[in-house]
Design an enzyme around this catalytic site. Sequence first.
Site, PDB file in Angstrom:
ATOM      1  N   GLU A 245       0.878  -1.172   0.000  1.00 37.77           N
ATOM      2  CA  GLU A 245       0.000   0.000   0.000  1.00 37.77           C
ATOM      3  C   GLU A 245       0.909   1.213   0.000  1.00 37.77           C
ATOM      4  OE1 GLU A 245      -3.024   0.475  -0.508  1.00 37.77           O
ATOM      5  OE2 GLU A 245      -3.676  -1.602  -0.383  1.00 37.77           O
ATOM      6  N   CYS A 279      -3.053   8.528   3.551  1.00 36.62           N
ATOM      7  CA  CYS A 279      -2.872   8.166   2.137  1.00 36.62           C
ATOM      8  C   CYS A 279      -4.183   8.309   1.373  1.00 36.62           C
ATOM      9  CB  CYS A 279      -2.263   6.781   1.979  1.00 36.62           C
ATOM     10  SG  CYS A 279      -2.846   5.596   3.155  1.00 36.62           S
TER      11      CYS A 279
END
Length: 479
Positions: A245, A279
């Site tokens: 990720e 994020c």
Amino acid sequence: MKQNLIGGEWVDGPRATRNINPSDTRDLIGEYALADAAQTKTAIAAAETAAAGWGLSTPQQRFDALDAIGSEILARKAELGDLLAREEGKRLPEAIGEVTRAGNIFKFFAGEALRQAGEVLGSVRPGVGVEVTREPVGVVGLITPWNFPIAIPAWKIAPALAHGNAVVFKPAELVPGSAWALAEIISRSGIPAGVFNLVMGRGTEVGATMLEDKRVNAISFTGSVGTGQRVAAACVSRFAKFQLEMGGKNPFVVLDDADLAVAVNCAVDSGFFSTGQRCTASSRVIVTEGIHDKFVAAVAERIKTLKVDDARKAGTDIGPVVDDRQLAQNLEYVKIGQDEGARLVTGGQAIPTNVDGQPGYFMAPALFADTAPTMRINTEEIFGPVVSVQKVKNYDEALHLANDTPFGLASGIATTSLKHATHFKRHAQAGMVMVNLPTAGVDYHVPFGGRKGSSYGPREQGKYAAEFFTTVKTAYTSA
Ligand code: ADP
């Protein structure tokens, strides 16, 4: 001195790190041992030894351990939230929310341990039966970033343990406090020694050792694109499983027909809360021309009401940036935006001390307008409280710009049109799509992840986590 947990023992490291409060750099939270490569190998060996037994543990044993961990985290959420806010700079309500999420994740995966199921199929051959089952991967290395000091570790550790794996966990250097507190809770959960190991240390030493060691069967990583590439290269070269990720440059589209209050709330929340250090934050807001001026004025007004202050103080809306390096990077991007010809509507300057005179990494949230899609502030991840607005003619142009990025984590839209909402959900090139909601802020029981340059490998969280943390076996039996 807080120590590492290796093979069931708390051990000192050859070095230590000082954990500093970004809201007040005079405040030392504590000293934490840093493991070296040799200790990392010892942790991996301990995990390898413990993996077989834990892989054969009963669902009840796993449920009990994970449920106990979840219960303790939830019972201590105020204290753990305070620690998280103090070391990372997330304001207290968000920090307590993150700890609550971590507790809920352990509870969810406690249940997943009980819900392990396979398939029984008929064979194409007479008299043969087929069973498809999932087995643990073995030893998993978990490498986490600083921006969610307890939730990201939780959403890797909980499924890893629930699915019967042994864990070597390396938290980010900047936030050892929450990781250590979580490890300490796990150490008392009844899990056998060696099944869970904490190795605080440097990425280039502890992390790199984990990537290269053949006994680590899988690596789950969250962090920067550059490190993600290293993880991928190392894992491919030795055929280890991996899951990444990484970054995002998440768009939030505002259409003329949007409810203005909803659009402003979503943009401010996902652009500036958690100091923009998520994020899933939206740093690009793409606004159609009919609502553009009203929207920019309303966001600018709202920003001026936001209190930038100590993360743990009541009434703070935005805490500090995590450290001096990140602050310098944010300020550099503000300068880049101005040099590129974007209009800085408000904010963008460092605030060296808060109202009480505490030295910290504070920064006024920055809003840019009149930006072009090719500007670096619209193409590169800044990871701070910096949002840029692009004006477009219509929905089609907005969708095109939203998708015109190498990233694909989250994508959002504010609209009251069912037609546009439906079309956007279908055509947004992202792993997660939000309609009339901020791009940041996700549930803990459903998959999390992106596509394109944001993520690689199976999704994290929810029942989809099984894909990464297990390996499939197909068994044939002739009766
Ligand atoms: P960020 O810029 O957000 O700190 P990084 O990718 O540098 O992102 O860090 C994310 C995690 O990866 C941290 O735990 C860090 O220590 C670790 N890390 C950094 N470099 C390496 C590396 N070469 N090998 C393995 N892990 C690393």
